[in-house]
Scaffold this motif. Structure first.
Motif, PDB file in Angstrom:
ATOM      1  N   UNK A 109     -59.078  38.286  86.905  1.00  0.00           N
ATOM      2  CA  UNK A 109     -60.168  37.375  87.248  1.00  0.00           C
ATOM      3  C   UNK A 109     -59.934  35.978  86.672  1.00  0.00           C
ATOM      4  N   UNK A 110     -59.992  34.959  87.542  1.00  0.00           N
ATOM      5  CA  UNK A 110     -59.849  33.552  87.136  1.00  0.00           C
ATOM      6  C   UNK A 110     -58.694  33.376  86.143  1.00  0.00           C
ATOM      7  N   UNK A 111     -57.564  33.898  86.518  1.00  0.00           N
ATOM      8  CA  UNK A 111     -56.433  34.004  85.601  1.00  0.00           C
ATOM      9  C   UNK A 111     -56.016  32.654  85.022  1.00  0.00           C
ATOM     10  N   UNK A 112     -55.644  31.717  85.870  1.00  0.00           N
ATOM     11  CA  UNK A 112     -55.133  30.439  85.375  1.00  0.00           C
ATOM     12  C   UNK A 112     -56.189  29.674  84.580  1.00  0.00           C
ATOM     13  N   UNK A 113     -57.451  29.827  84.957  1.00  0.00           N
ATOM     14  CA  UNK A 113     -58.528  29.068  84.301  1.00  0.00           C
ATOM     15  C   UNK A 113     -58.910  29.632  82.940  1.00  0.00           C
ATOM     16  N   UNK A 114     -58.581  30.894  82.669  1.00  0.00           N
ATOM     17  CA  UNK A 114     -59.108  31.562  81.484  1.00  0.00           C
ATOM     18  C   UNK A 114     -58.091  31.741  80.360  1.00  0.00           C
ATOM     19  N   UNK A 115     -56.888  31.220  80.495  1.00  0.00           N
ATOM     20  CA  UNK A 115     -55.876  31.427  79.462  1.00  0.00           C
ATOM     21  C   UNK A 115     -56.293  30.730  78.169  1.00  0.00           C
ATOM     22  N   UNK A 116     -56.229  31.443  77.073  1.00  0.00           N
ATOM     23  CA  UNK A 116     -56.576  30.889  75.759  1.00  0.00           C
ATOM     24  C   UNK A 116     -55.442  30.003  75.264  1.00  0.00           C
ATOM     25  N   UNK A 117     -55.748  28.743  74.978  1.00  0.00           N
ATOM     26  CA  UNK A 117     -54.721  27.836  74.459  1.00  0.00           C
ATOM     27  C   UNK A 117     -54.162  28.329  73.133  1.00  0.00           C
ATOM     28  N   UNK A 118     -55.017  28.888  72.293  1.00  0.00           N
ATOM     29  CA  UNK A 118     -54.544  29.352  70.986  1.00  0.00           C
ATOM     30  C   UNK A 118     -53.446  30.401  71.146  1.00  0.00           C
ATOM     31  N   UNK A 119     -53.666  31.365  72.037  1.00  0.00           N
ATOM     32  CA  UNK A 119     -52.650  32.405  72.246  1.00  0.00           C
ATOM     33  C   UNK A 119     -51.414  31.843  72.932  1.00  0.00           C
ATOM     34  N   UNK A 120     -51.626  30.968  73.915  1.00  0.00           N
ATOM     35  CA  UNK A 120     -50.491  30.400  74.633  1.00  0.00           C
ATOM     36  C   UNK A 120     -49.606  29.582  73.698  1.00  0.00           C
ATOM     37  N   UNK A 121     -50.207  28.760  72.864  1.00  0.00           N
ATOM     38  CA  UNK A 121     -49.425  27.959  71.913  1.00  0.00           C
ATOM     39  C   UNK A 121     -48.744  28.850  70.871  1.00  0.00           C
ATOM     40  N   UNK A 122     -49.413  29.948  70.510  1.00  0.00           N
ATOM     41  CA  UNK A 122     -48.774  30.904  69.593  1.00  0.00           C
ATOM     42  C   UNK A 122     -47.510  31.485  70.224  1.00  0.00           C
ATOM     43  N   UNK A 123     -47.572  31.845  71.503  1.00  0.00           N
ATOM     44  CA  UNK A 123     -46.385  32.359  72.192  1.00  0.00           C
ATOM     45  C   UNK A 123     -45.259  31.316  72.192  1.00  0.00           C
TER      46      UNK A 123
END
Length: 666
Positions: A144-158
């Motif tokens: 659901x609303x995949x691109x809109x809901x990504x957490x920046x904190x987790x993405x930057x951690x990756x």
């Protein structure tokens, strides 16, 4: 600081940028918010790319907001699309080129979207490896609303886990946070990746790499194309098990499945995936492909179509890196602390420059700074203030003794959708009490665990008794029937905790009880300073996330009090501040001469040099990694604070019934 060597360790050669420009030239011709089309840019490309290279090397480049518009979905509703400026597209293409070799090693073999050499044909081939073995039960779902809901904190951690140059991560973070202009108004965003950006698909795949890994480790034959997921199972029970596992793992990264698009198909039912029609162990391609190539005839390891342009990679000769030694700024730091009395911060060449006694003491690029903390009689120039507001860099004003005065920060960051929920939830007694209970239980639990850790090294009878008493309090607080009762248990627990903590600290310092305004001994002085820094970090992160700081649960909303900040700080007091202070005291890092004699009010504070020493250890503590229990990732404390704020948002919007605080293991 001299300007003979570039600041950025990442070398963006002119040839690299020109290659990226040629790829941008072959894509969309549309203009971004600056009105510059690809055709117009062509005439000035050489000159603009030289300017862009200079800005990147000297960290003067700043991403512009994307030009936004809505695109209707076939399934109904609208999708927000963003068109970056041509210049930003060139930078994004160069960033993708730089990170992709490492990124491709991380991505799982079941992710088929936005990758060179992967296609819908190969994804369908992969599905058929399982589907032709009938009977087969098929779980088909969509995030659901995949691109809109990504957490920046987790993405930057990756991204940080990829061990990229910090300059690359900063530039990608800039692209994420640049925002979008919609109908001539800047639309604030605090999560997600904008569809239409060059980096979006690659970052979305990176975000789900851990989800893919968990599915494969559990034996789920997953095939994923972007946010479309399909699992072929031997039975209905196996398909339901897969659905439950996938729901849980997606919730761990703050995503949800789309209920309307989630379905389990029996062996005698047909379904459509990526436009292909599946039935009875066979597959038929979409109408446009019939008569040409059947998906099932595609050769393994070979794409049936051109690789997605968004992730096309061109191999370049890797230039030698130039490293700039810097005696003033440690690379991981993002907070600029100004402790020298009379210091003055100005801006030149898009760098913060700190002057003291008419001498330049520090120069650091604006793009590297996320917070500024000013102690005592230090100040900012008008230009520095303007730049801080423009870049949304909070400025914290403390006295020379560490007492909080206030902060400079852009207003209006609270998002209406969250504010409505916060107001409504504040009138819901059950919600308020449930969250308050979770917060108190976590604080008592973490306090008890910290005492247990210290007591194992230096056992004392008061600490042993307090550990037992805190266990009893935790049981009683779990049954509390009002917020007032919970506050009472929290207060009792704090008294027990600090009395026990006093017996576990070594050295010449006396510590009998917690005193706040003013702190009357060195240990209270360190605790007060640590709590102030912790609170202001949480405060700024709450505002950046789009929440209003005044609507709390344990701490009731009232004028001029950030109740939500007070709530979310509680679970971190023992975890972050108390453990740091205990380490500094028990390791004899601070000595009595590091503190001032009591002033007229009895207050004791750090001397200026000792303050700098504390700030160094504080930054080191924030950069240490801990396991975040709800996502399973090891993250530094900055990311930990961000993730816990998103845990609260998940609770606020109804994704979870009760807030899940950070709790220490034994």
């Amino acid at each position: 600081m001299g300007r003979d060597k570039p600041l950025n360790k990442i070398r963006f050669s002119e040839q690299h940028l020109l290659t990226s420009w040629e790829m941008v030239r072959q894509g969309s011709k549309a203009a971004g918010i600056d009105g510059m089309t690809v055709e117009l840019f062509t005439g000035i490309a050489r000159e603009q790319i030289r300017i862009l290279q200079y800005q990147l090397q000297w960290e003067q480049y700043r991403a512009s907001p994307a030009k936004g518009f809505y695109l209707s979905k076939k399934s109904g509703g609208q999708r927000l699309i963003g068109i970056p400026t041509v210049q930003d597209r060139i930078v994004q293409r160069s960033l993708l080129q730089a990170i992709y070799p490492k990124l491709d090693q991380i991505l799982s073999p079941v992710a088929y979207a936005y990758r060179p050499g992967y296609s819908t044909h190969l994804a369908v081939d992969h599905v058929m490896e399982y589907y032709q073995q009938q009977p087969a039960w098929v779980l088909k779902t969509d995030i659901q609303q995949f691109f809109d809901q990504l957490s920046w904190a987790l993405l930057l951690h990756h991204l940080e886990r990829m061990k990229l140059e910090p300059g690359l991560v900063r530039l990608i973070e800039q692209q994420l946070k640049a925002g979008v202009v919609l109908n001539q108004r800047l639309l604030p965003i605090n999560q997600g990746v904008l569809q239409g950006g060059v980096l979006s698909g690659a970052l979305a795949n990176l975000y789900l790499s851990e989800f893919d890994r968990r599915c494969l480790a559990a034996g789920l034959p997953l095939v994923r194309y972007g946010d479309d997921c399909l699992v072929v199972c031997p039975s209905w029970l196996a398909a339901n098990r897969a659905l439950t596992l996938m729901q849980d793992w997606l919730e761990d990264c703050y995503l949800r499945l789309q209920p309307e698009k989630t379905q389990i198909f029996a062996p005698d039912e047909s379904f459509v995936f990526l436009g292909y029609h599946f039935a009875a162990g066979k597959v038929e391609p979409p109408e446009r492909f019939r008569g040409t190539t059947e998906a099932s005839q595609a050769r393994p390891g070979r794409s049936g179509g051109r690789p997605p342009q968004v992730c096309s990679i061109v191999k370049l000769r890797r230039p030698n890196r130039i490293y700039q030694p810097d005696h003033y700024w440690r690379e991981p730091m993002t907070t600029l602390y100004v402790t020298d009395q009379g210091a003055y911060v100005r801006v030149q060449h898009k760098q913060f420059q700190v002057y003291h006694e008419d001498q330049l003491k520090l120069s650091v690029p604006v793009n590297r700074v996320t917070h500024i903390v000013l102690f005592g009689c230090s100040n900012l120039s008008h230009g520095a203030v303007s730049l801080c507001l423009q870049h949304k860099i909070p400025v914290l004003y403390l006295s020379s003794k560490g007492r909080y005065f206030g902060q400079l920060q852009t207003t209006g960051q609270a998002q209406v959708r969250y504010l409505i929920q916060q107001v409504q939830r504040s009138f819901d007694p059950a919600f308020v009490q449930n969250q308050a209970r979770a917060i108190v239980l976590a604080k008592l639990h973490n306090s008890r665990i910290f005492l247990m850790r210290l007591n194992r090294r230096r056992r004392t009878e008061p600490a042993t008794q307090a550990i037992a008493d805190l266990a009893t309090l935790i049981e009683q607080a779990a049954r509390a029937e009002s917020v007032e009762a919970l506050m009472g248990y929290e207060g009792q627990g704090a008294n027990l905790y600090f009395q026990a903590l006093a017996t576990l600290l070594k050295g010449p310092f006396q510590f009998e009880q917690r005193t706040r305004r003013p702190p009357t001994d060195p240990i209270n002085s360190l605790l007060s300073l640590g709590y102030t820094l912790l609170s202001q970090n949480i405060h700024s992160m709450i505002e950046i996330a789009g929440l209003h700081t005044h609507f709390g649960n344990l701490h009731t909303p009232r004028e001029n009090h950030p109740a939500l900040v007070s709530d979310l700080v509680e679970e971190f007091r023992a975890l972050v501040v108390d453990s740091l202070v205990a380490y500094l005291i028990n390791s004899m890092i601070f000595k009595p001469e590091d503190f001032t004699p009591p002033d007229e009010r009895g207050g004791v504070y750090l001397h200026p040099d000792a303050l700098k020493k504390f700030l160094k250890h504080w930054e080191d503590r924030l950069l240490t990694e801990v396991l975040h229990p709800h996502t399973g990732y090891k993250v530094n404390h900055w990311r930990l604070f961000e993730l816990q704020i998103w845990e609260y948002i998940a609770c606020l919007v109804g994704d979870r019934e009760v807030y899940r605080p950070m709790r220490w293991d034994k």
